[in-house]
Structures are given as C-alpha cells and as structure tokens.
Design a protein around this motif. Structure first.
Motif, short mmCIF file in Angstrom:
data_model
loop_
_atom_site.label_atom_id
_atom_site.label_comp_id
_atom_site.label_asym_id
_atom_site.label_seq_id
_atom_site.Cartn_x
_atom_site.Cartn_y
_atom_site.Cartn_z
N SER A 61 -8.44 86.25 38.84
CA SER A 61 -9.70 86.95 39.11
C SER A 61 -10.53 87.09 37.84
CB SER A 61 -9.41 88.33 39.70
OG SER A 61 -8.71 88.22 40.93
N HIS A 62 -9.89 86.92 36.69
CA HIS A 62 -10.59 86.97 35.41
C HIS A 62 -10.85 85.58 34.83
CE1 HIS A 62 -10.83 91.31 34.69
NE2 HIS A 62 -9.65 91.40 35.28
N GLY A 63 -10.60 84.53 35.63
CA GLY A 63 -11.01 83.21 35.21
C GLY A 63 -9.92 82.31 34.66
N TYR A 64 -8.64 82.60 34.97
CA TYR A 64 -7.54 81.78 34.47
C TYR A 64 -6.73 81.21 35.64
CZ TYR A 64 -8.72 84.31 30.23
OH TYR A 64 -9.41 84.84 29.17
N ILE A 65 -6.54 79.90 35.65
CA ILE A 65 -5.58 79.33 36.59
C ILE A 65 -4.20 79.81 36.14
CG2 ILE A 65 -4.46 77.20 37.34
CD1 ILE A 65 -7.13 75.85 37.35
N THR A 66 -3.48 80.44 37.04
CA THR A 66 -2.22 81.08 36.66
C THR A 66 -1.10 80.65 37.58
OG1 THR A 66 -3.51 83.01 35.94
CG2 THR A 66 -1.14 83.29 36.11
N LEU A 67 0.00 80.26 36.97
CA LEU A 67 1.21 79.88 37.71
C LEU A 67 2.29 80.91 37.44
CD1 LEU A 67 2.97 77.93 39.38
CD2 LEU A 67 3.44 76.68 37.25
N THR A 68 2.67 81.65 38.47
CA THR A 68 3.80 82.56 38.35
C THR A 68 5.04 81.85 38.88
OG1 THR A 68 4.70 84.75 38.92
CG2 THR A 68 3.33 83.67 40.58
N LEU A 69 6.14 82.02 38.18
CA LEU A 69 7.31 81.19 38.41
C LEU A 69 8.54 82.04 38.72
CD1 LEU A 69 7.70 78.08 38.21
CD2 LEU A 69 8.54 78.45 35.88
N LEU A 127 -6.69 90.79 27.83
CA LEU A 127 -7.80 89.97 28.31
C LEU A 127 -8.66 89.48 27.15
CD1 LEU A 127 -8.92 91.93 31.51
CD2 LEU A 127 -7.49 89.89 31.38
N ALA A 128 -8.89 90.35 26.17
CA ALA A 128 -9.69 89.95 25.01
C ALA A 128 -8.97 88.88 24.19
CB ALA A 128 -9.98 91.17 24.14
N PHE A 129 -7.65 89.01 24.05
CA PHE A 129 -6.84 88.03 23.32
C PHE A 129 -6.88 86.67 24.01
CE2 PHE A 129 -2.65 86.01 22.65
CZ PHE A 129 -2.58 86.00 21.26
N LEU A 130 -6.70 86.66 25.32
CA LEU A 130 -6.74 85.40 26.07
C LEU A 130 -8.12 84.76 25.98
CD1 LEU A 130 -4.71 86.39 29.27
CD2 LEU A 130 -3.95 84.92 27.39
N GLU A 131 -9.15 85.57 26.10
CA GLU A 131 -10.51 85.02 26.02
C GLU A 131 -10.78 84.44 24.63
OE1 GLU A 131 -15.16 86.26 26.93
OE2 GLU A 131 -13.53 87.65 27.39
N GLN A 132 -10.31 85.13 23.60
CA GLN A 132 -10.53 84.66 22.23
C GLN A 132 -9.90 83.29 22.00
OE1 GLN A 132 -8.77 87.21 19.26
NE2 GLN A 132 -9.15 85.77 17.59
N HIS A 133 -8.70 83.08 22.53
CA HIS A 133 -7.96 81.86 22.21
C HIS A 133 -8.06 80.76 23.27
CE1 HIS A 133 -6.21 83.63 18.64
NE2 HIS A 133 -5.88 84.70 19.34
#
Length: 396
Positions: free
Chosen positions: A190-198, A378-384
């Motif tokens: 929902s914040h813009g990341y394709i996410t795979l939970t395993l 969220l800020a860390f993920l957006e930064q990198h």
C-alpha cells in the motif's frame, strides 16, 4: 432553554484509511464541561472483542477533540490522539493469552466508536450511547493485488501496488511462529513496494510431508522478485522479524544470489558463534536498519544490537548500520496503533503444543516505539529503494 435536548455529533476523519494512518475523533454539541467517555470496540477475526476508552470533559463550546484534549482516565490518559486504538485490550471475560492479528488483508478492521454520558469504566454494552460511528482500518489500499506463490517450491504471497510500475520490492520474513503472515506485506504494498511474504518454518508440501528449507529456498524467493516484470531488480530489500532477522543477515552476508539494496531487522539477533558472527557482519555491504526493544523478554535483541555494532565497527562497515533502540519496548514491534500485548499464547510447531510467551514492553512506550519505528522504516526504505529516475512514482 428548558426542554431542549442536546444531540451530540460524533465524527471520525478519515472514516476509511490504512491502519498506519492517524484519525481525528471529535464530539460536538455537548453541554459545556460535560463529562463523557469515548469508547472503541472491535471484533477480531477469531470472534474476540477488544476495547479501549478514555474519559473527557467538553470545552466551553461543548466539544471534545481527541487530538487536542487530554484523557482524564480510562485505558489511557493524557494527550493521546490514537489511544483509542493502541490501548485496546480484550474485554473482561475474554479468553486468556490473546494477541490481535489480522489474516484477511482485504477485509477492514471495523472500529465501533461511541460516546457515552459520564465517566464509565464497564458495562458499556448495557448503556445507551449518545452517538456512535464505525471507522474502517485497512491493511491494503484500493488496487493492491494479492497473488498466491506456489512455484519453485515456494509457499508465499505476493502483493503488488496499483499502477504499471516498475516498483522496488521487499522480501518479508517473519519469525518462529511459522505460517504465512500477510498483513505487513499488504501494508508495504500500500506504500508502493512489491512485497513477497514467505512461509518457511514448519513448511509442508502438498502431500503434508515436511519440506526441507535451506539457502536455496530463500534464493529462489529473491530470484522470483528479481525476475518479476514489475520489479526494479536492483532495488530489492529484505525485512526480517525475530528469527527472520537471523535468516536475513545470513543471506545478506553469505549468499551469492541475494544482494539486497538494504535490510530492515526487527527484534532479532545473530544466531552463530562469535567469530562466525564477526565474519558475517563484516561481509554485509548494504545499509541495515536494526530495530530493538530494550525490554524484549523473548530474545536478547538489545544486547545483540550492541554486539553487532561493535563487530561492524571492527570490520570497518559500521557506517552502514542504523540502530533504533527503544526503552520499555518488547519483542512484538508491529505496525503502529496495533494493541500491545505483554504476553500471549504461542504455538510451538515442532512440539505441537501451545505455551504462553512473555514478549515484554510497557503499553505506552511500546506503542510510541511502534509508531516511531514504522515511520522511520518507511523513510529508510524510501531513501534506499526509491529514486526519481528509475522507479515509478509512489503516487501512481
């Protein structure tokens, strides 16, 4: 004037939003200085009821605004705009050892918010509310796709944000409880990341036979993300919770197939001998966000964070490490506004039994830590992971 009955108006804005968004609760058209109780109630997917309540007194205009007025008592007190959510607890008489978790991420959490006359502490069901409203809290925003993953021997769920992409991606690894946990992945999508939970603990194949999980399993999951047509293959992160941290750090250090752009580690430790751990931390060449609670009663996460910091300082890569250490915070550091539980039932997969596990944390500081750490995650993920020239806009 005598005989005129006041009809209070209760409003919640936004009425429908993501679970990590704040809302504003306002009561109008009360009498001046009128004591009232604001009460929040929800029913979990397991059928259990959770509640929170705060005592307020209206101002001279007959209004209460939770974001500006202090609670005089209840399940929380003071100026706490989101106290009606994070201070929730099972109603009296509920089953023991409950923990609030959502499985169906495409179904809203319906929070029934009511205002009552006077300062109440119980028997809400037997009282007549002055006004009520139902707010919806969602883990998935409109347009998020959910796809079952059953290829390459994997068992997982892929969440894709709305829009054509390309998007950065996150491989989401939970801890020792096993199973397929989806709500954090849906929220990240929902914040813009394709996410795979395993799912990787206690895994069984289609016939029910226990399935061996080794490095190849996680490498296959990372490869699946890299090869997805909507993923930016050089912008993939890993996120681990509890035992998932050990897997994340091990893969980031030793795997030739897994090269995360950054990693987020929550409430975990390195599971290895001292020299092996030193070598492992020295091999990691991507930014690490390490989130720990100093009252973690499950794992020695805070102490392990200090060890990891020293190891990386000696290895010369400590500039890659950011540590968020929160006092009076326990093991279960969830997305914000989730009710805090200091202990809960926990199913031991191998032993096939259920025990009560002490997670730690004090309600108020733990809840503040959840909010702060999620915003910084969220800020860390957006930064990198996000740049203007290679990744689709998050507003798509």
């Amino acid at each position: 004037m005598a005989g005129i009955r006041h009809c209070p108006l209760l409003s919640v804005r936004p009425l429908r939003c993501l679970v990590d968004e704040k809302f504003e609760v306002v009561v109008q058209f009360l009498l001046p200085s009128q004591p009232v109780t604001l009460h929040a109630l929800l029913q979990s997917e397991d059928g259990d009821f959770w509640e929170a309540f705060g005592h307020y007194k209206s101002d001279a205009s007959g209004s209460v605004k939770v974001s500006e007025d202090v609670s005089l008592g209840g399940s929380y007190d003071g100026l706490e705009p989101m106290g009606l959510l994070w201070s929730m607890r099972p109603i009296p008489g509920s089953r023991k050892g409950l923990r609030f978790r959502n499985k169906d991420v495409f179904k809203p959490i319906e929070v029934h918010i009511s205002v009552y006359e006077g300062h109440l502490t119980k028997w809400f069901k037997e009282k007549q509310a002055l006004a009520s409203v139902v707010a919806e809290r969602w883990y998935s925003s409109p347009g998020v796709q959910r796809i079952d993953v059953r290829e390459k021997g994997l068992k997982g769920t892929l969440f894709i944000p709305p829009g054509p992409g390309p998007f950065p991606a996150v491989l989401d690894l939970w801890g020792g409880g096993g199973g397929l946990v989806e709500y954090r992945s849906a929220l990240l999508a929902s914040h813009g990341y394709i996410t795979l939970t395993l799912e990787y603990i206690g895994l069984k194949d289609a016939s029910g036979t226990p399935q061996n999980v080794d490095n190849d399993y996680f490498e296959a999951a990372f490869s699946l993300l890299k090869q997805h047509p909507q993923v930016c293959p050089d912008r993939i992160a890993m996120m681990g919770l509890s035992f998932g941290v050990s897997v994340t750090l091990g893969m980031a250090a030793y795997s030739s197939e897994i090269n995360p752009k950054c990693v987020v580690c929550v409430s975990g430790i390195t599971v290895c001998e001292t020299q092996v751990c030193f070598d492992q931390m020295g091999l990691i060449q991507c930014p690490i966000l390490l989130i720990v609670g100093e009252d973690d009663q499950n794992w020695a996460a805070a102490e392990s964070a200090e060890d990891m910091k020293k190891m990386m300082e000696q290895a010369g890569n400590s500039h890659l490490l950011t540590v968020l250490s929160y006092p009076h915070t326990g093991h279960l550091i969830e997305p914000p506004y989730c009710p805090h539980v200091r202990s809960s039932n926990f199913k031991l997969i191998e032993a096939k039994t259920t025990v009560v596990v002490l997670w730690g944390g004090q309600m108020v500081p733990h809840s503040k830590a959840q909010e702060d750490s999620w915003q910084k995650t969220l800020a860390f993920l957006e930064q990198h992971l996000y740049t203007h020239d290679t990744v689709a806009s998050k507003s798509n």
